[in-house]
Design a protein around this motif. Sequence first.
Motif, PDB file in Angstrom:
ATOM      1  N   PRO A 136      13.541   3.964   7.737  1.00  0.00           N
ATOM      2  CA  PRO A 136      12.211   3.489   7.709  1.00  0.00           C
ATOM      3  C   PRO A 136      11.061   4.575   7.422  1.00  0.00           C
ATOM      4  N   ALA A 137      11.251   5.577   7.866  1.00  0.00           N
ATOM      5  CA  ALA A 137      10.217   6.704   7.231  1.00  0.00           C
ATOM      6  C   ALA A 137       9.916   6.629   5.791  1.00  0.00           C
ATOM      7  N   GLN A 138      11.049   6.513   5.001  1.00  0.00           N
ATOM      8  CA  GLN A 138      11.045   6.537   3.590  1.00  0.00           C
ATOM      9  C   GLN A 138      10.367   5.098   3.031  1.00  0.00           C
ATOM     10  N   LEU A 139      10.868   4.045   4.087  1.00  0.00           N
ATOM     11  CA  LEU A 139      10.151   2.955   3.509  1.00  0.00           C
ATOM     12  C   LEU A 139       8.775   2.876   3.502  1.00  0.00           C
ATOM     13  N   ALA A 140       8.404   3.788   4.578  1.00  0.00           N
ATOM     14  CA  ALA A 140       6.663   3.829   4.876  1.00  0.00           C
ATOM     15  C   ALA A 140       6.149   4.399   3.898  1.00  0.00           C
ATOM     16  N   HIS A 141       6.817   5.492   3.470  1.00  0.00           N
ATOM     17  CA  HIS A 141       6.446   6.276   2.082  1.00  0.00           C
ATOM     18  C   HIS A 141       6.291   5.683   0.860  1.00  0.00           C
ATOM     19  N   ILE A 142       7.278   4.908   0.763  1.00  0.00           N
ATOM     20  CA  ILE A 142       7.106   3.923  -0.518  1.00  0.00           C
ATOM     21  C   ILE A 142       6.237   2.984  -0.358  1.00  0.00           C
ATOM     22  N   ALA A 143       5.933   2.411   0.801  1.00  0.00           N
ATOM     23  CA  ALA A 143       4.507   1.326   1.016  1.00  0.00           C
ATOM     24  C   ALA A 143       3.420   2.137   0.932  1.00  0.00           C
ATOM     25  N   ARG A 144       3.083   3.148   0.995  1.00  0.00           N
ATOM     26  CA  ARG A 144       1.831   3.900   1.033  1.00  0.00           C
ATOM     27  C   ARG A 144       1.500   3.992  -0.699  1.00  0.00           C
ATOM     28  N   HIS A 145       2.570   3.951  -1.656  1.00  0.00           N
ATOM     29  CA  HIS A 145       2.289   4.456  -2.844  1.00  0.00           C
ATOM     30  C   HIS A 145       2.920   3.192  -3.915  1.00  0.00           C
TER      31      HIS A 145
END
Length: 156
Positions: A136-145
């Motif tokens: 989930p934290a990686q998905l959030a990071h991807i979502a920001r970019h």
Amino acid sequence: MSLSDSLTIVQPQPDGSIPVPQAAPSAEQVAATEQAAQALQARAQELQNQLEGLQQILNKPLSEILADREKALEAAGAWDAFGAMWVLSQRAMRRVAMDLAAQQELSEAEVVARAMRYANAVLNTEDETLGGSIAPAQLAHIARHKAFLRKQFRQG
């Protein structure tokens, strides 16, 4: 307009010379002068803001300024190391993928196309985790970019 309205009485300068009277500025000259004054005032305000920002930094004790710099250098070093680790792991995983593809008689183009489909699935589908391999934290990071990543993973 009478003659007395157009007459100018001048005072001699200390050296005895008489100054040449200047003609009244035109409306265009007045407007240009006002515009230049406003631009100078805006620039002065901009410089004042920069000066205040620098003053805030300079008001800190030197040890605090150096500590901030040290933290920034540590963070930059950590990101640099992370980047190196990421590149190495990507190259290693690419090699594994290509070796497995060769065993299955798949071309490099087929492997790349499949990887692009997976990347686009993550970028264009809510909650796509590639079988749970993206936290989930990686998905959030991807979502920001996402905007940047979509440009990188366009199918051509």
